[in-house]
Scaffold this active site. Structure first.
Site, PDB file in Angstrom:
ATOM      1  N   LYS A   1      10.844 -10.600  -0.797  1.00 20.32           N
ATOM      2  CA  LYS A   1      11.892 -11.378  -0.142  1.00 20.32           C
ATOM      3  C   LYS A   1      11.449 -11.691   1.288  1.00 20.32           C
ATOM      4  CE  LYS A   1      12.605  -8.072   2.603  1.00 20.32           C
ATOM      5  NZ  LYS A   1      12.316  -8.315   4.026  1.00 20.32           N
TER       6      LYS A   1
ATOM      7  N   LEU B   1       0.814  -1.214   0.000  1.00 22.41           N
ATOM      8  CA  LEU B   1       0.000   0.000   0.000  1.00 22.41           C
ATOM      9  C   LEU B   1       0.847   1.263   0.000  1.00 22.41           C
ATOM     10  CD1 LEU B   1      -2.828  -0.893   2.566  1.00 22.41           C
ATOM     11  CD2 LEU B   1      -2.804  -1.230   0.093  1.00 22.41           C
TER      12      LEU B   1
ATOM     13  N   LEU C   1       2.686 -11.266   0.816  1.00 17.30           N
ATOM     14  CA  LEU C   1       2.100 -12.000   1.936  1.00 17.30           C
ATOM     15  C   LEU C   1       3.161 -12.321   2.987  1.00 17.30           C
ATOM     16  CD1 LEU C   1      -0.128 -14.412  -0.175  1.00 17.30           C
ATOM     17  CD2 LEU C   1      -0.984 -12.740   1.485  1.00 17.30           C
TER      18      LEU C   1
ATOM     19  N   TYR D   1      19.170   1.604  12.350  1.00 17.43           N
ATOM     20  CA  TYR D   1      20.438   1.995  11.724  1.00 17.43           C
ATOM     21  C   TYR D   1      20.707   1.085  10.544  1.00 17.43           C
ATOM     22  CZ  TYR D   1      25.356   3.352  11.221  1.00 17.43           C
ATOM     23  OH  TYR D   1      26.554   3.819  10.736  1.00 17.43           O
TER      24      TYR D   1
ATOM     25  N   ARG E   1      -8.379 -11.034   2.461  1.00 15.82           N
ATOM     26  CA  ARG E   1      -9.278 -12.069   2.978  1.00 15.82           C
ATOM     27  C   ARG E   1     -10.632 -11.487   3.350  1.00 15.82           C
ATOM     28  NH1 ARG E   1      -5.631 -14.153   7.744  1.00 15.82           N
ATOM     29  NH2 ARG E   1      -5.318 -11.887   7.791  1.00 15.82           N
TER      30      ARG E   1
END
Length: 353
Positions: A119, A38, A96, A258, A59
């Site tokens: 990832k 988003l 997801l 950091y 969902r």
């Protein structure tokens, strides 16, 4: 010096007019209303020229509807399966939770969609192998792990300096990536969903180390501290031993925010100020120290690494060329992460297998 960066940036910056006969946009669908989608990825795709997000799913139908209204999307679905069934969607972005990356990416392939998956590609190498094996059934479809940092001009420049030995032969890399999050409801703190520091952020230093050394580590040593409540790895300190040198990394989900990367050669060094979460609204910079001690600041024009990533992935689809980071690379990264976890348990060096 201010630079635009690399051949990849040049590819991204092409105009549609350069392509004879016009250009078809990739129609994207997004699985879930995850914040990264988003707030970062969807707006970045919409800012490009080679794709547009047309649908989002959740969902819960009302959640998808609210997200679509906020982002100006045409369609919304109350299930992931419903989105995958849409014949007017070409590619899926999958943000997801980690434990669902592989299963829903495979479902997307089975629905005839190209897949850009966040990832890490899975929660273990075995998990990632399931996806790689599945892709062989769909050779016409593109699949890529969304390591957006590699496409930013600052990293393309850093890689160029390493490859041309502008700092001499590469000998060491030092990376730190941390933030503080102890919210039990956050998926990063839920072990069953693939939470923890290594999978969330430790995967970045592992990836960049393998990329810059252009090799796989021979062995690894890892020290992991687990949160007693969440059972996730909240701190990880790691040494990766490569044929030509070493990479040390620290990642943490419960430490002051950091990030910094130092790349050390025999005759010079490179320091990247904001290596991973490069801001899309202000210039980035690195410092290149040369053999004579001269320290040059290299500044990069404002750009969005998520837009570049989406444009390059779309280009691979439109031109039917290899994606910038093939899925084999994602699997090799997972094998290193697995070895780090084994090392933390065995308290000794572990081979990468």
């Amino acid at each position: 010096a201010t630079v635009r960066g690399s051949s990849l940036w040049g590819l991204y910056a092409k105009t549609c007019d350069e392509r004879k006969g016009g250009m078809t946009k990739i129609r994207w669908g997004v699985l879930s209303t995850a914040r990264i989608g988003l707030n970062k990825v969807i707006p970045a795709i919409q800012a490009g020229t080679r794709g547009e997000v047309t649908a989002i799913s959740s969902r819960h139908l009302e959640t998808a509807q609210a997200a679509a209204a906020r982002l100006g999307l045409q369609k919304f679905y109350g299930s992931y399966d419903a989105l995958l069934a849409d014949p007017e969607i070409d590619a899926i972005y999958n943000p997801l939770p980690n434990h669902l990356h592989v299963s829903w990416s495979i479902k997307a392939l089975e629905a005839g969609k190209h897949v850009l998956c966040e990832k890490p590609i899975g929660i273990t190498a075995e998990d990632g192998q399931r996806l790689l094996t599945a892709t062989r059934r769909f050779p016409q479809l593109k699949v890529m792990e969304a390591f957006m940092y590699r496409h930013h001009p600052q990293w393309q420049r850093a890689c160029e300096l390493v490859r041309t030995e502008a700092i001499g032969p590469l000998r060491a890399i030092q990376s730190v990536f941390s933030y503080f999050n102890n919210d039990p409801a956050n998926i990063r703190n839920q072990a069953a969903l693939g939470g923890g520091a290594l999978l969330d952020i430790g995967c970045y230093p592992v990836s960049l180390s393998r990329w810059l050394f252009a090799a796989e580590p021979q062995r690894v040593f890892g020290v992991i501290d687990r949160d007693p409540r969440f059972e996730t790895d909240r701190h990880a300190s790691v040494i990766l031993e490569f044929p030509a040198g070493t990479s040390t990394l620290l990642c943490s989900t419960q430490q002051a925010p950091y990030q910094r990367v130092q790349i050390l050669g025999e005759r010079g060094s490179i320091e990247i100020e904001i290596p991973f979460n490069a801001p899309p609204d202000r210039p980035c910079r690195l410092w290149w120290t040369q053999a004579d001690g001269t320290r040059e600041e290299v500044r990069f024009e404002v750009c969005d690494q998520y837009t570049i990533q989406a444009e390059l992935f779309a280009e691979a689809i439109l031109q039917d060329i290899v994606v910038p980071t093939p899925l084999d690379d994602a699997l090799l990264n997972m094998r290193v992460l697995d070895a780090i976890v084994r090392s933390a348990t065995s308290k000794t060096w572990e081979q990468v297998s």
